[in-house]
Enzyme design. Structure first.
Site, PDB file in Angstrom:
ATOM      1  N   ASP A  57       0.855  -1.036  -0.215  1.00  0.00           N
ATOM      2  CA  ASP A  57       0.047   0.084  -0.139  1.00  0.00           C
ATOM      3  C   ASP A  57       0.858   1.152  -0.071  1.00  0.00           C
ATOM      4  O   ASP A  57       2.106   1.283   0.310  1.00  0.00           O
ATOM      5  CB  ASP A  57      -0.655   0.022   1.190  1.00  0.00           C
ATOM      6  CG  ASP A  57      -1.767   1.256   1.475  1.00  0.00           C
ATOM      7  OD1 ASP A  57      -2.320   1.970   0.463  1.00  0.00           O
ATOM      8  OD2 ASP A  57      -1.610   1.674   2.371  1.00  0.00           O
ATOM      9  N   ASP A 109      -0.115   5.058   0.830  1.00  0.00           N
ATOM     10  CA  ASP A 109      -0.428   5.992   2.065  1.00  0.00           C
ATOM     11  C   ASP A 109      -0.285   5.412   3.253  1.00  0.00           C
ATOM     12  O   ASP A 109      -0.996   4.397   3.702  1.00  0.00           O
ATOM     13  CB  ASP A 109      -1.726   6.578   1.912  1.00  0.00           C
ATOM     14  CG  ASP A 109      -1.920   7.471   0.681  1.00  0.00           C
ATOM     15  OD1 ASP A 109      -2.104   8.715   0.429  1.00  0.00           O
ATOM     16  OD2 ASP A 109      -1.556   6.883  -0.547  1.00  0.00           O
ATOM     17  N   ARG A 168     -14.362  12.018  -0.922  1.00  0.00           N
ATOM     18  CA  ARG A 168     -13.377  12.871  -0.683  1.00  0.00           C
ATOM     19  C   ARG A 168     -12.640  13.458  -1.930  1.00  0.00           C
ATOM     20  O   ARG A 168     -12.302  14.602  -2.277  1.00  0.00           O
ATOM     21  CB  ARG A 168     -12.301  11.955  -0.073  1.00  0.00           C
ATOM     22  CG  ARG A 168     -12.448  11.275   1.236  1.00  0.00           C
ATOM     23  CD  ARG A 168     -11.424  10.567   1.850  1.00  0.00           C
ATOM     24  NE  ARG A 168     -11.650   9.107   0.975  1.00  0.00           N
ATOM     25  CZ  ARG A 168     -10.844   8.159   1.555  1.00  0.00           C
ATOM     26  NH1 ARG A 168      -9.548   8.535   2.098  1.00  0.00           N
ATOM     27  NH2 ARG A 168     -10.937   7.207   0.901  1.00  0.00           N
ATOM     28  N   GLY A 211      -5.108   2.787  -3.121  1.00  0.00           N
ATOM     29  CA  GLY A 211      -6.264   3.332  -3.322  1.00  0.00           C
ATOM     30  C   GLY A 211      -6.021   4.947  -3.510  1.00  0.00           C
ATOM     31  O   GLY A 211      -6.905   5.649  -3.679  1.00  0.00           O
TER      32      GLY A 211
END
Length: 413
Positions: free
Chosen positions: A204, A206, A249, A293
């Site tokens: 991932d 972040d 968001r 993501g």
């Protein structure tokens, strides 16, 4: 009749001890059934399980070993091994083996005591204990700058090889409770060939490769920071569907100037240990991937900076130099990450058992569960509880310890 004897040699370590002792045994045609050696702070402990041709010949063999030990300033002890004891030892070789890895900033006797008590409680036998981390100087020998940096820069890791049948889920649950109480990490893995033959690591981005949530940084620049952070935290805890939270968001970023992306990319804080981990994996021939993501712009930035092989993230739509509040293409959510992990593995000719996935959020759980080794890194409690392994106390290069690599393997650079 053959005689089996356990020879135990200890004392100050020096070159030639093993060569000298086995040289004597060779003169008498002795078979070596087992041998093990450890060195702690220049003190040697050597064990040899020897099959001596006949009982009548054991006396001169042991006498010569004892005399050589005296010459070298070593303690030598002998223990006869019965046929039943030896047969039981041989029969135990088929038992399941597990690797328990204890990671902390600094190891204490309590850490070791609590881990080994659980091992005993589950009826497991410890075959070997090894320190994987490097030697640490005492504080009195450190420079002032190192002392001021504090424990963040220190690493400690001990690996236990244990044998016996066990409910791994129950064992992990017990260790998870201890780890939370003591502020350490404890990993349990089956000691299988796959553990030593991983070939692909998917990260991932972040809060894993970087110590930030990029969308939160973009939101601050757009003046909607608090709103986006609240949605992000809810999604990471698994309280809201990722696709829904993501759309909310991104929509709040509408009108943000494209130039902001470059500024944010330049100031992204790389996670402690990330550069060392990725460079070490490259030297070992691993393939690496970012499955995020977040956004491709920042994934590609990290790809170039760290030397990552694959990047899959979301494409932030920009029209006339402004963020539109939309993304193009398929959203990279939790299931998409798991699918991409499988696709990359197929492309590289790698089985899923040979893959590793590292992430911190609820949307990482599908790929963590699909990978041969899934690691929750500095993750939310819900993610830690549902992932097989977790690292929270060390930097990202703590992953190397779960692969059985030692600091002395010197993969820096």
């Amino acid at each position: 009749m053959k005689e089996v004897v356990l020879i135990k040699i200890s004392g100050e370590d020096k070159p030639g001890v093993t060569a000298s002792m086995t040289g004597i045994l060779a003169q008498y045609g002795v078979n070596i059934l087992d041998i093990g050696q450890a060195e702690i702070h220049d003190n040697l402990s050597l064990g040899i399980l020897a099959e001596i041709p006949s009982a009548s010949e054991s006396a001169p063999v042991l006498k010569d070993i004892l005399f050589r030990g005296y010459e070298m300033g070593l303690s030598v002890k002998f223990s006869p091994v019965s046929q039943d004891s030896y047969d039981n030892w041989v029969a135990a070789q088929g038992k399941d083996r597990h690797i328990i890895t204890l990671l902390a900033r600094k190891l204490t006797a309590e850490h070791i005591s609590r881990v080994t008590h659980v091992v005993a409680q589950f009826g497991l036998n410890i075959d070997n204990i090894s320190r994987l981390s490097g030697r640490v100087p005492l504080e009195a020998e450190l420079g002032q700058e190192q002392i001021e940096q504090g424990d963040r820069q220190t690493k400690a890791c001990v690996e236990f090889s244990v044998r016996g049948q066990v409910d791994q889920a129950a064992l992990r649950a017990q260790f998870l409770a201890i780890a939370s109480e003591l502020g350490v990490d404890i990993a349990v893995q089956e000691d299988s060939p796959f553990r030593r033959n991983r070939r692909l690591v998917a990260f991932d981005m972040d809060s894993t490769l970087i110590e930030a949530e990029v969308i939160d940084e973009l939101a601050k620049e757009a003046g909607v920071g608090d709103q986006v952070i609240a949605i992000t935290e809810s999604a990471m805890r698994g309280e809201i569907d990722f696709n829904e939270s993501f759309a909310q968001r991104v929509g709040l970023l509408k009108g943000l100037d494209e130039s902001v992306l470059a500024r944010i990319a330049q100031r992204l804080p790389i996670t402690e240990g990330a550069e060392h981990l990725v460079s070490s994996l490259k030297k070992l021939g691993y393939k690496t991937a970012i499955l995020s993501g977040g956004f491709n712009y920042f994934g590609r930035f990290l790809q170039e900076k760290l030397g990552i092989d694959y990047v899959y993230a979301n494409e932030l739509e920009i029209v006339d130099g402004k963020v539109t509040g939309n993304v193009t293409g398929t959203v990279v959510n939790g299931e998409r990450k798991a699918f991409l992990l499988e696709e990359i593995a197929k492309r590289e000719g790698i089985s899923l058992e040979q893959t590793i996935a590292v992430g911190d959020g609820a949307n990482d759980l599908p790929m963590l569960s699909r990978a041969g080794l899934g690691i929750a890194f500095r993750a939310k409690p819900m993610v830690r509880e549902n992932a097989e392994q977790a690292i929270s106390t060390l930097g990202l290069d703590g992953v190397l310890y779960l692969l059985g690599l030692r600091d002395r393997d010197n993969l820096h650079g």
